[in-house]
Design a protein around this motif. Structure first.
Motif, mmCIF file in Angstrom:
data_model
loop_
_atom_site.group_PDB
_atom_site.id
_atom_site.type_symbol
_atom_site.label_atom_id
_atom_site.label_comp_id
_atom_site.label_asym_id
_atom_site.label_seq_id
_atom_site.Cartn_x
_atom_site.Cartn_y
_atom_site.Cartn_z
ATOM 1 N N LYS A 1 -4.238 2.604 -0.430
ATOM 2 C CA LYS A 1 -3.554 2.902 -1.695
ATOM 3 C C LYS A 1 -3.986 4.251 -2.259
ATOM 4 O O LYS A 1 -3.247 4.862 -3.016
ATOM 5 N N ASP B 1 -7.681 -0.725 -0.406
ATOM 6 C CA ASP B 1 -8.037 0.251 -1.447
ATOM 7 C C ASP B 1 -7.940 1.671 -0.907
ATOM 8 O O ASP B 1 -7.506 2.586 -1.612
ATOM 9 N N CYS C 1 0.806 -1.220 0.000
ATOM 10 C CA CYS C 1 0.000 0.000 0.000
ATOM 11 C C CYS C 1 0.840 1.273 0.000
ATOM 12 O O CYS C 1 0.310 2.369 -0.170
ATOM 13 N N GLY C 2 2.118 1.119 0.203
ATOM 14 C CA GLY C 2 2.971 2.303 0.238
ATOM 15 C C GLY C 2 2.799 3.115 1.511
ATOM 16 O O GLY C 2 3.209 4.276 1.579
ATOM 17 N N ARG D 1 -5.145 8.293 -1.913
ATOM 18 C CA ARG D 1 -4.559 9.347 -1.101
ATOM 19 C C ARG D 1 -5.634 10.338 -0.697
ATOM 20 O O ARG D 1 -6.461 10.723 -1.521
ATOM 21 N N HIS E 1 -12.659 9.883 -5.963
ATOM 22 C CA HIS E 1 -13.931 9.902 -6.676
ATOM 23 C C HIS E 1 -14.311 8.462 -6.947
ATOM 24 O O HIS E 1 -13.943 7.905 -7.963
ATOM 25 N N HIS F 1 -8.516 13.102 -2.494
ATOM 26 C CA HIS F 1 -8.565 12.958 -3.944
ATOM 27 C C HIS F 1 -9.357 11.727 -4.334
ATOM 28 O O HIS F 1 -8.906 10.918 -5.117
#
Lengths: 440, 440
Positions: free
Chosen positions: A321, A318, A34-35, A323, A328, A326
């Motif tokens: 992952k 989800d 997922c960073g 950010r 939609h 942001h």
């Protein structure tokens, strides 16, 4: 690396505890993927003293999920409380209003309040994810919400209740009666002590209503689902289905028709050679028919702590992952204010084939009367079979089985009512709808 | 509303033309769902003069895809050119380097250069999406990359080539030979004029190598797949399988073993009662076994212009729903620099059951010799059947069919070699691996 994603889990039953363990034991793997790290900062459950085998060091305990939704230092509220109303609903409202992402496995709440929650999520720019709410571990929400974007769905049908499918497959394989199989399912933990919600079809109806919204871009209409459960299915029906080339499954079916959208949950005859007929035991499966893609089927575990936790974990990942700020990703596939009103197709206008089993007194002319009454109601028959009596029984009622060509529910009901009035029925008629599948 | 997402499509064959039409005809629906318009601003194909029935008003035409990748006013480069090398690869490199998202259906290129392209995408903060590259319209990439996050996959197997599955199911249902079914498939457009790439198993191997990377977090190793095609499968094999309770499918299987990861593509006996055995015709299916989720199966159209376009559209919609500059969605499920090296398990160490069919001269002692040689190679037999000669044939070779319990490839090869040396074989032995499934 982006800041850690902070999670609060409300409800530490089987699913919650499994999720807690997985988030801890796979922390590093998840961070790689997922960073960013995913950390549990808060939990909430009813009984603080119970030993769940979880290491709660560094985790803030809340007794009240609404307080956790409002006050905890969390980015994501994971709701595993269940139930359509409070405290689940109050928690959802509070969490979304506070700008927290919301992940839930709560089909009952979504079936009743999904549109309202989707609007709230969109208004606050957060995600409302609920993969675990329908068909457990099967990623059907993601498939419909994301993979099928731009497709027009024509029909969706599925086996969405493992309890019912377990009972029906056991009846067939072991030649056991309904009550006996239900008792076995309860012993094995596949059915609740009070099984009504499952076997009456209500659980399937909740799930179907959510899929209907995703499939057709309409508001959720859980109270408009036509429902029949499996309690009236006898071993004789299963044998008759088998002889005619069918299996009986409790299907949820949603379909666009000329008069609106049909949503129905009922025991259904499906061709033995179809994929859905092969789905056995507690396994779930959903088939989606879409105009660009064609026919897609997904099958897998529909329940269980681990499978459900896996779906919840996918939803959390989800979010991790993505950010913040942001997003939609409209919860119901399109923005909630673009959902169309649900227009119901009445069950009376349902078109399809029917299996009708009649116990009749052994009188001259009964067969002719039945055939005549079907014809006068414009029902054309694929087959009509008078079943031989069991050996040794040379008197008493006989069984007549009819399979109709495509007709309407209203014609079938009129014909069956007319037959009832003739006075030769020796028991309640059994009427089971036949569902045609594309793959057989 | 966010700015429109600008798309360039390279390759206007069946898939490209279908995608072009869908993006135009469902423009408003897609804008509603994605929260922004999707517009095609550039296209590229070889022959500008050909009439494809597409309205190219306002779309910039490029003859050279690399030029389009570099110069066009696009956010997303959709590559539908095909082929593992240039111009597809050069286009991918140019597009990613220029900071454009890249959507592709090109399994050959990904199988050979997927890791390098994933690194490039990550370095430039853009998305590399390729749902259409494996199993056409089935969302298996999304399931593995997103839904299964955190799961450890233990095995993945599937039918990933519609041509082969069409031929094998026709052989079974119509009792036709391989060559005849292949010719029919070619006539119907289900097989290429040069079918080698499909029927030799290479197409399946490309797809499998991509799934292997997603399943096990390893680098893609397309050249390390053990491959056998279906050209040696006879109608006799299919009949023998049927009698033993199996169907023959061309499976791609990837599995973690004690010595590394097995990747193999070969005709496989699967139990008739399993879901994968029910997959007929050109339909594809993939089963994933994972430690948290359990077993998940997806089936649907593996090829075809519309189904492939649907998968590409899903990839584009995912980009449209995301917002530029805020991506973290590693193409291969985890960041490319965190992928582990692929450690190959040799086919010789494969463990499983085997079907062995031997044509033998009708001599005293042959049966005993075969049984002895299997035993001396430590192979235990589940069944051994000497098949009756066809009526009227009272001389000539007989067929002996063996089904082994779990053993290893090296033992089976040693036993078959020893049998060959005995001199009583009247033809090449047929050896088909048996794959156990969990669902039967």
């Amino acid at each position: 690396m982006t800041d850690a994603l902070k999670i609060g889990i409300a409800g530490l039953g089987t699913v919650g505890a499994a999720l807690f363990q997985i988030l801890k034991s796979r922390h590093n793997l998840l961070a790689d993927i997922c960073g960013r790290e995913i950390v549990i900062t808060a939990v909430c459950a009813r009984d603080r003293s119970r030993d769940r085998g979880l290491n709660l060091d560094g985790v803030v305990w809340f007794d009240d999920p609404v307080a956790m939704a409002r006050e905890a230092d969390i980015d994501v509220f994971v709701e595993l409380i269940g139930g359509e109303g409070d405290p689940a609903l109050a928690s959802a409202t509070a969490a979304l209003t506070a700008g927290r992402h919301f992940v839930t496995a709560n089909k009952a709440m979504l079936a009743q309040h999904g549109v309202q929650l989707a609007k709230l999520a969109e208004a606050h720019g957060v995600l409302l994810n609920f993969e675990a709410a329908v068909a457990g571990g099967i990623p059907v929400i993601k498939a419909m919400r994301e993979s099928l974007t731009g497709n027009a769905v024509t029909r969706i049908y599925g086996i969405m209740n493992g309890t019912c499918n377990y009972i029906l497959t056991r009846m067939e394989h072991e030649n056991m009666g309904f009550a006996e199989c239900l008792a076995e399912a309860q012993r094995l933990g596949y059915a609740e002590a009070d099984p009504a919600f499952d076997i009456d079809g209500n659980d399937t109806a909740h799930k179907l209503s959510i899929l209907t919204s995703l499939a057709f871009g309409t508001e959720i209409a859980a109270d408009e689902v036509y429902i029949e459960g499996i309690t009236n299915i006898s071993i004789d029906d299963i044998h008759a289905a088998d002889e005619l080339g069918y299996r009986i499954k409790l299907l949820g079916v949603s379909q666009r028709t000329a008069t609106g959208i049909e949503q129905r949950v009922h025991p259904t005859m499906v061709p033995k050679g179809s994929m859905i007929a092969q789905v056995e035991g507690v396994t779930n499966a959903v088939t989606i028919e879409a105009d660009i893609l064609g026919e897609l089927m997904l099958s897998g575990p529909g329940a269980g702590g681990a499978a459900t936790a896996s779906a919840v974990l996918g939803d959390i990942a989800d979010i991790a992952k993505s950010r913040p700020g942001h997003q939609h990703a409209p919860a119901l596939g399109r923005p909630a204010d673009k959902l169309e009103p649900y227009v119901k197709a009445q069950i009376q206008s349902h078109e399809g084939g029917y299996f009708i089993s009649l116990k009749v007194d052994d009188r001259t002319g009964v067969f002719a009367s039945i055939a005549t009454l079907m014809a006068s109601n414009e029902i054309s028959l694929e087959s009509i079979v008078q079943r031989a009596r069991p050996a040794g029984a040379d008197a008493g009622p006989q069984t007549v089985i009819l399979v109709t060509h495509a007709t309407t529910e209203s014609k079938v009901r009129a014909a069956v009512d007319a037959i009832k009035r003739e006075g030769y029925l020796a028991g309640d008629p059994q009427v089971i709808r036949i569902e045609r599948t594309r793959d057989n």
